[in-house]
Scaffold this motif. Structure first.
Motif, PDB file in Angstrom:
ATOM      1  N   GLU A 105       0.841  -1.188   0.000  1.00 38.66           N
ATOM      2  CA  GLU A 105       0.000   0.000   0.000  1.00 38.66           C
ATOM      3  C   GLU A 105       0.880   1.243   0.000  1.00 38.66           C
ATOM      4  O   GLU A 105       1.009   1.951   0.988  1.00 38.66           O
ATOM      5  N   PHE A 106       1.515   1.488  -1.111  1.00 36.85           N
ATOM      6  CA  PHE A 106       2.378   2.645  -1.259  1.00 36.85           C
ATOM      7  C   PHE A 106       1.545   3.891  -1.553  1.00 36.85           C
ATOM      8  O   PHE A 106       0.552   3.837  -2.243  1.00 36.85           O
ATOM      9  N   GLN A 107       1.998   5.025  -1.056  1.00 39.37           N
ATOM     10  CA  GLN A 107       1.422   6.302  -1.427  1.00 39.37           C
ATOM     11  C   GLN A 107       2.224   6.842  -2.606  1.00 39.37           C
ATOM     12  O   GLN A 107       3.328   6.381  -2.911  1.00 39.37           O
ATOM     13  N   ASP A 108       1.680   7.840  -3.304  1.00 40.28           N
ATOM     14  CA  ASP A 108       2.347   8.373  -4.483  1.00 40.28           C
ATOM     15  C   ASP A 108       3.762   8.846  -4.169  1.00 40.28           C
ATOM     16  O   ASP A 108       4.682   8.659  -4.954  1.00 40.28           O
ATOM     17  N   GLU A 109       3.948   9.486  -2.983  1.00 44.28           N
ATOM     18  CA  GLU A 109       5.276   9.983  -2.667  1.00 44.28           C
ATOM     19  C   GLU A 109       6.260   8.843  -2.438  1.00 44.28           C
ATOM     20  O   GLU A 109       7.446   8.951  -2.728  1.00 44.28           O
ATOM     21  N   ASP A 110       5.781   7.707  -1.936  1.00 43.54           N
ATOM     22  CA  ASP A 110       6.647   6.543  -1.760  1.00 43.54           C
ATOM     23  C   ASP A 110       7.026   5.976  -3.124  1.00 43.54           C
ATOM     24  O   ASP A 110       8.148   5.550  -3.338  1.00 43.54           O
ATOM     25  N   ARG A 111       6.063   5.954  -4.037  1.00 46.66           N
ATOM     26  CA  ARG A 111       6.323   5.426  -5.365  1.00 46.66           C
ATOM     27  C   ARG A 111       7.345   6.279  -6.104  1.00 46.66           C
ATOM     28  O   ARG A 111       8.175   5.775  -6.846  1.00 46.66           O
ATOM     29  N   GLY A 112       7.278   7.580  -5.890  1.00 44.85           N
ATOM     30  CA  GLY A 112       8.174   8.487  -6.595  1.00 44.85           C
ATOM     31  C   GLY A 112       9.634   8.300  -6.226  1.00 44.85           C
ATOM     32  O   GLY A 112      10.525   8.727  -6.951  1.00 44.85           O
ATOM     33  N   ALA A 113       9.894   7.670  -5.075  1.00 40.83           N
ATOM     34  CA  ALA A 113      11.266   7.480  -4.635  1.00 40.83           C
ATOM     35  C   ALA A 113      11.955   6.341  -5.378  1.00 40.83           C
ATOM     36  O   ALA A 113      13.174   6.203  -5.309  1.00 40.83           O
ATOM     37  N   ASP A 114      11.197   5.540  -6.086  1.00 37.15           N
ATOM     38  CA  ASP A 114      11.735   4.402  -6.823  1.00 37.15           C
ATOM     39  C   ASP A 114      11.818   4.755  -8.307  1.00 37.15           C
ATOM     40  O   ASP A 114      10.793   4.899  -8.972  1.00 37.15           O
ATOM     41  N   ARG A 115      13.015   4.884  -8.835  1.00 37.64           N
ATOM     42  CA  ARG A 115      13.199   5.309 -10.221  1.00 37.64           C
ATOM     43  C   ARG A 115      12.631   4.299 -11.217  1.00 37.64           C
ATOM     44  O   ARG A 115      12.255   4.661 -12.334  1.00 37.64           O
ATOM     45  N   LYS A 116      12.609   3.032 -10.829  1.00 37.82           N
ATOM     46  CA  LYS A 116      12.124   2.001 -11.746  1.00 37.82           C
ATOM     47  C   LYS A 116      10.606   1.858 -11.707  1.00 37.82           C
ATOM     48  O   LYS A 116      10.037   1.130 -12.514  1.00 37.82           O
ATOM     49  N   PHE A 117       9.973   2.531 -10.758  1.00 38.37           N
ATOM     50  CA  PHE A 117       8.524   2.392 -10.579  1.00 38.37           C
ATOM     51  C   PHE A 117       7.788   3.272 -11.580  1.00 38.37           C
ATOM     52  O   PHE A 117       8.018   4.485 -11.657  1.00 38.37           O
ATOM     53  N   ILE A 118       6.880   2.662 -12.367  1.00 41.85           N
ATOM     54  CA  ILE A 118       6.091   3.413 -13.351  1.00 41.85           C
ATOM     55  C   ILE A 118       4.734   3.721 -12.727  1.00 41.85           C
ATOM     56  O   ILE A 118       3.861   2.854 -12.622  1.00 41.85           O
ATOM     57  N   ASN A 119       4.566   4.940 -12.322  1.00 37.94           N
ATOM     58  CA  ASN A 119       3.394   5.325 -11.555  1.00 37.94           C
ATOM     59  C   ASN A 119       2.101   5.190 -12.354  1.00 37.94           C
ATOM     60  O   ASN A 119       1.057   4.828 -11.801  1.00 37.94           O
ATOM     61  N   SER A 120       2.144   5.445 -13.655  1.00 42.49           N
ATOM     62  CA  SER A 120       0.917   5.369 -14.459  1.00 42.49           C
ATOM     63  C   SER A 120       0.386   3.943 -14.510  1.00 42.49           C
ATOM     64  O   SER A 120      -0.837   3.731 -14.499  1.00 42.49           O
TER      65      SER A 120
END
Length: 276
Positions: free
Chosen positions: A17-32
């Motif tokens: 259950e990541f929040q958007d700000e947590d996701r942004g810290a991972d360069r490989k994570f594609i938020n879309s």
């Protein structure tokens, strides 16, 4: 304080259950992509179609972004647009994704026959569940052909903290991982509610340690009784859990604790060496 914050972050990561700000810290994570799956997860069994505004409220994603996501998912065939209602609903194409998982799941293949035998012999519901974020999702279930069963189905989602199958899962975790979930669950409940709930979970874990299963009545749905047991693997397969239950009018506490609970725990012990 730093140690506590590290534990909370670990709890979020473990529960998915990541929040958007947590996701942004991972360069490989594609938020879309993550947001697209958030849209699909927002549709609940029996809830019906949802519009962009409803999806925005359910996911916390801005409506403008939701509009682009639902259009894309519709073009891909995973959502169907209902013009008369200006809403969306999932399509049958999503089933193919789930079927690929179920058909390749070794534990499901191993457990199906003994689960079915127990359900039919005892006129109860027997189910296999796995963790899905901070919930348990039913992987497979057999319901006796009568009004006396719970009638769970594959894909049904139940809480971890209030169900026998969820508490059995927590009991099967190593202590450190269990504490991660405690931190996560604590933030979902008021302090006084969590204090009572934590005591019940701890009692269920003690039951599993002492007799191999835990008993829960009324905590999830009033009038429902169930026993649960962890289902561990000797290999790398993730921890799962089993439940056996029925409405209170159909099965006594004594039968669940003295007969069905021990049978379920014995089944789990038999299956564990087969899961690698």
């Amino acid at each position: 304080m730093a140690k506590q914050n590290a534990r909370l972050s670990a709890a979020e990561a473990l529960a998915g259950e990541f929040q958007d700000e947590d996701r942004g810290a991972d360069r490989k994570f594609i938020n879309s992509i993550a947001r697209g799956f958030d849209i699909l997860r927002a549709f609940k069994p029996g809830a019906g179609p949802m519009g962009n505004q409803e999806l925005s409220l359910a996911t916390g994603i801005p409506k403008a972004t939701v509009t682009r996501l639902t259009h894309t998912l519709s073009e891909l065939g995973y959502l169907r647009y209902l013009k008369g209602e200006a809403k969306y609903e999932p399509t049958e194409s999503i089933l193919a994704l789930g079927y690929a998982v179920l058909s390749n799941m070794t534990v499901r293949q191993v457990v199906r026959e003994p689960m079915q035998k127990l359900a039919l012999a005892q006129d109860v519901t027997v189910a296999l569940a796995a963790r899905d974020r901070s919930s348990m999702i039913i992987v497979d279930a057999f319901n006796a052909n009568s009004l006396s069963s719970l009638h769970l189905e594959a894909g049904s989602r139940v809480p971890i903290e209030t169900t026998a199958v969820g508490r059995a899962f927590l009991a099967g975790l190593p202590q450190e991982e269990r504490l991660f979930f405690y931190d996560l669950l604590q933030r979902k409940h008021a302090p006084e509610d969590w204090s009572l709930l934590r005591a019940k979970i701890d009692a269920a874990i003690e039951q599993v340690e002492q007799r191999g299963f835990c008993y829960v009545e009324d905590d999830w749905h009033h009038g429902m009784r169930a026993v649960g047991t962890p289902l561990k693997s000797t290999g790398a397969q993730p921890l799962k859990s089993l439940l056996c239950g029925a409405p209170s009018f159909a099965v006594s506490r004594e039968k669940l604790e003295e007969e069905l609970g021990p049978q379920l725990a014995h089944l789990s012990r038999q299956l564990t060496p087969m899961l690698r």
